[in-house]
Design an enzyme around this catalytic site. Structure first.
Site, PDB file in Angstrom:
ATOM      1  N   GLY A   1       0.837  -1.195   0.000  1.00  0.00           N
ATOM      2  CA  GLY A   1       0.000   0.000   0.000  1.00  0.00           C
ATOM      3  C   GLY A   1       0.870   1.243   0.000  1.00  0.00           C
ATOM      4  O   GLY A   1       2.103   1.162  -0.043  1.00  0.00           O
ATOM      5  N   CYS A   2       0.236   2.403   0.039  1.00  0.00           N
ATOM      6  CA  CYS A   2       0.991   3.658   0.005  1.00  0.00           C
ATOM      7  C   CYS A   2       1.825   3.861   1.260  1.00  0.00           C
ATOM      8  O   CYS A   2       2.793   4.621   1.255  1.00  0.00           O
ATOM      9  CB  CYS A   2       0.033   4.822  -0.173  1.00  0.00           C
ATOM     10  SG  CYS A   2      -0.784   4.804  -1.769  1.00  0.00           S
ATOM     11  N   THR A   3       1.451   3.202   2.355  1.00  0.00           N
ATOM     12  CA  THR A   3       2.205   3.359   3.596  1.00  0.00           C
ATOM     13  C   THR A   3       3.238   2.252   3.788  1.00  0.00           C
ATOM     14  O   THR A   3       3.930   2.223   4.787  1.00  0.00           O
ATOM     15  CB  THR A   3       1.248   3.353   4.803  1.00  0.00           C
ATOM     16  OG1 THR A   3       0.488   2.139   4.789  1.00  0.00           O
ATOM     17  CG2 THR A   3       0.305   4.532   4.735  1.00  0.00           C
ATOM     18  N   GLY A   4       3.357   1.332   2.832  1.00  0.00           N
ATOM     19  CA  GLY A   4       4.347   0.271   2.926  1.00  0.00           C
ATOM     20  C   GLY A   4       3.730  -1.109   2.775  1.00  0.00           C
ATOM     21  O   GLY A   4       2.561  -1.255   2.417  1.00  0.00           O
TER      22      GLY A   4
END
Length: 389
Positions: A363-366
């Site tokens: 995801g965008c956060t890892g």
């Protein structure tokens, strides 16, 4: 009978209006979804970005997703949902799967391992666009293999947006020399690859920071985390970091066997970036990005891609035994965060061995492990015991 005739006239009128719009726009309109909630900026940024994109591209229709605003810009459609990221994501996925949307621009999307996005920045020294391959997601768990795949996907993206003979360079990171050699051998075997040159005196396609500022190549190959950081810096370096004002966002999704065109922006992306991301997505759709990726992979494989990927694997990974059997698939409505990207595949296998269905995703956060909520606590315990949390 009068009601039937009135209904027919309405249908004919709608069909004629669509034909006129198609003729004026030069072809069918591309319906691109825009996840319009969850930002750190007000909803007006989304609306302004949508209006700007549609004014610049008459063949684009933006479809917002989220709580419906009081007034919509002319020409914009909307899919109304509750103010909940999960509901918005589910509505977007449904519309993509049904064909109601051809592509989408999202603030967050949990791409499976193997799928990554091709960001695009405006390089400040020359004002030239440059594709960052890649900036979110991950094309392979191992860095060198991911960078080699990123090169293939970056070239496919460049061709999809109209760059006929894109130039390519590799950012000077760990594994860059090995990736350069692999690409060189593939070029010798017939892979259509045009290396760019550094602006520095010694030239070459191994890129430094100066080359990123100048936009020395059309496609800059890097690993995802570096690409993500570069995309953020170039988008917001003139605003102090809280507002992304330049560039095209983190780009459309690419991957082997991946058929969706989902582009990523961040929660700090302002209207200029949102507009450019929508335009970039429409370009990728018209250029047949998934088909371009498939064609690029076929050409690369004919020039030895699989052998080069195998050679880039650490021997322990290359010689490892078969993965455990995957349990029966089930809906994944929970995520476990905090696992290193290099451990993601092994962490999933730990759960498979215990009969827990899980998927690795980025995801965008890892990195995340996706799984059913009913297995969440047991899975966390297993991963802690195995040293992954």
């Amino acid at each position: 009978m009068a009601e039937v005739n009135e209904s027919k006239r309405a249908l004919i009128g709608a069909a004629l209006a669509e034909l006129v719009a198609t003729a004026r726009g030069g072809g069918p309109r591309n319906r691109v979804g825009l996840m319009a909630a969850g930002s750190e900026l007000p909803v007006e940024e989304f609306l302004l970005g949508a209006v700007t994109a549609m004014r610049q591209d008459s063949r684009l229709q933006v479809v917002g997703l989220g709580p419906r605003p009081a007034a919509l810009p002319e020409g914009m459609d909307w899919i109304e949902t509750p103010d909940c990221e999960a509901d918005i994501a589910a509505a977007m996925e449904k519309a993509l799967n049904s064909g109601d949307l051809e592509g989408a621009v999202a603030l967050h999307y949990p791409f499976p391992v193997g799928v990554t996005t091709m960001g695009r920045i405006c390089t400040p020294a020359r004002g030239k666009p440059m594709i960052l391959a890649s900036s979110t997601g991950i094309s392979a768990p191992q860095r060198a293999c991911a960078m080699l795949r990123n090169a293939i996907y970056g070239l496919a993206t460049a061709r999809a947006v109209g760059i006929v003979e894109p130039t390519l360079g590799v950012l000077n990171l760990d594994a860059a020399p090995q990736v350069m050699r692999a690409l060189g051998r593939m070029a010798e075997k017939g892979y259509a690859l045009r290396f760019g040159r550094s602006v520095r005196k010694d030239g070459g396609a191994l890129l430094r920071g100066n080359d990123i500022l100048a936009g020395a190549v059309d496609v800059c190959v890097c690993d995802t985390l570096t690409g993500n950081a570069l995309a953020k810096v170039f988008a917001a370096f003139s605003t102090g970091g809280g507002y992304e004002a330049a560039g095209w966002g983190y780009g459309p999704s690419t991957g082997e066997g991946w058929g969706k065109v989902v582009s990523i922006i961040s929660r700090a992306s302002g209207a200029p970036v949102i507009a450019n991301a929508l335009a970039y997505t429409a370009q990728a759709l018209r250029g047949g990005l998934p088909a371009r990726v498939a064609a690029e992979l076929r050409a690369a494989r004919a020039a030895g891609l699989d052998e080069e990927l195998e050679a880039l694997l650490p021997r322990a990974e290359a010689d490892a035994g078969d993965a455990p059997a995957m349990p029966p698939a089930e809906p994944t409505d929970e995520e476990i965060h905090g696992i290193d990207v290099l451990d993601l595949e092994n962490a999933v296998h730990v759960l498979w061995k215990e009969g827990i269905y899980a998927e690795g995703a980025m995801g965008c956060t890892g990195p995340v492990v996706k799984l059913a909520s009913s297995s969440l606590e047991k899975a966390k315990g297993l991963l802690r015991s195995a040293g992954y949390l």
